[in-house]
Motif scaffolding. Sequence first.
Motif, PDB file in Angstrom:
ATOM      1  N   PHE A 350      34.812  63.771 -48.881  1.00 20.99           N
ATOM      2  CA  PHE A 350      34.873  62.843 -49.236  1.00 20.99           C
ATOM      3  C   PHE A 350      36.753  62.944 -49.853  1.00 20.99           C
ATOM      4  CE2 PHE A 350      36.085  59.634 -52.639  1.00 20.99           C
ATOM      5  CZ  PHE A 350      36.183  58.177 -51.873  1.00 20.99           C
ATOM      6  N   ALA A 351      36.282  63.902 -50.902  1.00 18.01           N
ATOM      7  CA  ALA A 351      38.060  63.665 -50.804  1.00 18.01           C
ATOM      8  C   ALA A 351      38.516  65.761 -50.518  1.00 18.01           C
ATOM      9  CB  ALA A 351      38.380  63.734 -51.901  1.00 18.01           C
ATOM     10  N   ALA A 352      39.761  66.124 -50.455  1.00 21.90           N
ATOM     11  CA  ALA A 352      39.848  67.591 -50.040  1.00 21.90           C
ATOM     12  C   ALA A 352      40.640  67.878 -51.732  1.00 21.90           C
ATOM     13  CB  ALA A 352      40.802  67.560 -49.126  1.00 21.90           C
ATOM     14  N   SER A 353      40.367  67.147 -52.571  1.00 20.15           N
ATOM     15  CA  SER A 353      40.928  68.226 -53.058  1.00 20.15           C
ATOM     16  C   SER A 353      40.798  66.981 -55.101  1.00 20.15           C
ATOM     17  CB  SER A 353      42.487  68.475 -53.729  1.00 20.15           C
ATOM     18  OG  SER A 353      43.299  67.473 -53.763  1.00 20.15           O
ATOM     19  N   PRO A 354      40.782  68.009 -56.097  1.00 19.09           N
ATOM     20  CA  PRO A 354      40.576  66.464 -56.820  1.00 19.09           C
ATOM     21  C   PRO A 354      41.727  65.961 -57.090  1.00 19.09           C
ATOM     22  CG  PRO A 354      40.298  68.844 -57.452  1.00 19.09           C
ATOM     23  CD  PRO A 354      40.324  69.189 -56.379  1.00 19.09           C
ATOM     24  N   GLU A 355      43.059  65.869 -57.045  1.00 16.88           N
ATOM     25  CA  GLU A 355      44.130  65.357 -56.942  1.00 16.88           C
ATOM     26  C   GLU A 355      43.221  63.654 -55.962  1.00 16.88           C
ATOM     27  OE1 GLU A 355      45.595  68.655 -58.727  1.00 16.88           O
ATOM     28  OE2 GLU A 355      44.550  68.112 -56.404  1.00 16.88           O
ATOM     29  N   GLU A 356      43.594  64.451 -55.213  1.00 21.44           N
ATOM     30  CA  GLU A 356      43.046  63.757 -53.512  1.00 21.44           C
ATOM     31  C   GLU A 356      41.752  62.294 -54.730  1.00 21.44           C
ATOM     32  OE1 GLU A 356      41.282  62.742 -49.338  1.00 21.44           O
ATOM     33  OE2 GLU A 356      42.517  64.423 -49.696  1.00 21.44           O
TER      34      GLU A 356
END
Length: 563
Positions: A350-356
């Motif tokens: 769903f999201a490639a990184s914590p920031e995303e």
Amino acid sequence: MQSIAIVILGIIGMMFGWFVYSKFIASRIFKLDDSFVTPAHTEQDGVDFVPTNKVVLWGHHFTSVAGAAPIVGPAIAVYWGWVPAVLWVVFGTILFAGVHDMGALWASSRHKGKSMGALSESVIGKRSRSLFMIVIFLVLLMVNAVFGVVIANSFVSQPNAVFPAWMAIAVALVIGQLLKRNFALVPLCLVGIAVLYASVYFGSYIPISLPETMFGLADKANWIIILFVYAAIASLLPVWMLLQPRDFINGMQLLVGLFLLYGAVFFSLPDITAPAFNTQTAIDSPSLIPLLFVTIACGAVSGFHGIVASGTSSKQLDKETDARFVGYLGAIGEGSLALITIVAVSGVAFAASPEEWHEVYSHLGAGSVGAFITGGANLIQQGWGLPVDFSSTILAVMVVLFAGTTMDSGVRLQRYIIQEWGDIYAINLLKNGVVATLLAVGCCLLLAFGAGGASGSGGMIIWPLFGSTNQILASLTLLVISVMLIKLGRPAKYTLIPMVFVLVMAFFAGLIKLKEYYLAENYLLVFLDAVVLVVSVLVMLEAFSVVSKLKKDEKRESLESEG
């Protein structure tokens, strides 16, 4: 890699619930008895009261209670972090939802298949019955009006899902006729699933859309009207003809969906990018406690389940012991869907990184069905190599079919409530199935178009009340079951403890929302929220009065025997 640990621990917990805890509750507390003749036999009418194979009934019950809620709630609640969401889903399923659903089936079957509201009269008292049924009708009104909007929105945004959604109805009608003629269930199931997924494939090439404006209404509003016309017809058909086979096929296609999603986790071993506990929530965000426990309802415990269990499922229960398979295992199915939803919207799919991830989940309510479809489709692509577009269509159809089966059952349940009012208040006109159905659909359309105007989205206006109202209803259902157990001289702590916990959380959530609505000057929601809170207090007081009287009678009888 964290995702695999979440999945394995969740599965182990739910297996303990099924193989150990549910057996204890069924045999030692509810004392389910095969020799008891269920209402499906004593009241058999070929329309609503129909003895049903427990596997088919599980499919009906599971898909009716599921809807989109075990997807929407967890996908939103991850905002507070995946750890609290996972804990509430797993422990809520084992200790709360399974006992609640099985108990509602047992209680209703012991009272001629009456709804929880109607049977509360014989368990608690006449005043509680009237109050209880107000809450039930309000919840059904919310669910039906809003799910009509949810499906219509899906049809407009995902025209590829329209063909398979209606094809599922045609498949169900054929299977219903063949089952009535004693065709084998397993081959029919396999053929039905194959046709359903073939329709999903062809649906990708046959998008169906209504004109943007027709009869002076937008396409979404026309879909809402079409859906309610269908739901009205479906609610009057015998359950074996459409409701049972449609829900069973939907239950089987959910198992396929769960197999794809869980299998993708084992194959791709995705990492979790969402925080375990979100420390970056917006300043104006509500607190985790008590809001988590009303945001995730279906997938942990839900009052709507009690309406379905006592409204349609209890009327089809072939043997009383089937209540464990239908009720508790149905709750585990929902918990499994909620658990994989959390994984789908929390990981790299769903999201490639914590920031995303934080960019998407910038505020409460940011994640919903769209987040599940996106994360789930990417997860299936990573694990199985299926195209993302095809996977998205599969998941979108799954959501639409779930919402549709819930809407079918919801309108039928509203019809039951109106007919029960006809019995209670001796109004013969309300006992008529067609009249009751027209009134039920009329109330939904009045809310949809009366409050929402030409858009038909009026149900969304009162939808914010659903979370706390639904959980208050769950606590009232557990209360009725607890009073029954006390009257029978059986341990009631296994239902009383969940009841107190859910009631406290839901009541305080209702108070928080009451203040929020008042500050926003939304006086309609202030009024309705206040009504639900007052009704719940009055029912509780009535129940405590009954329990107190029972305890006094026991004490007096004990003293007399000693004397």
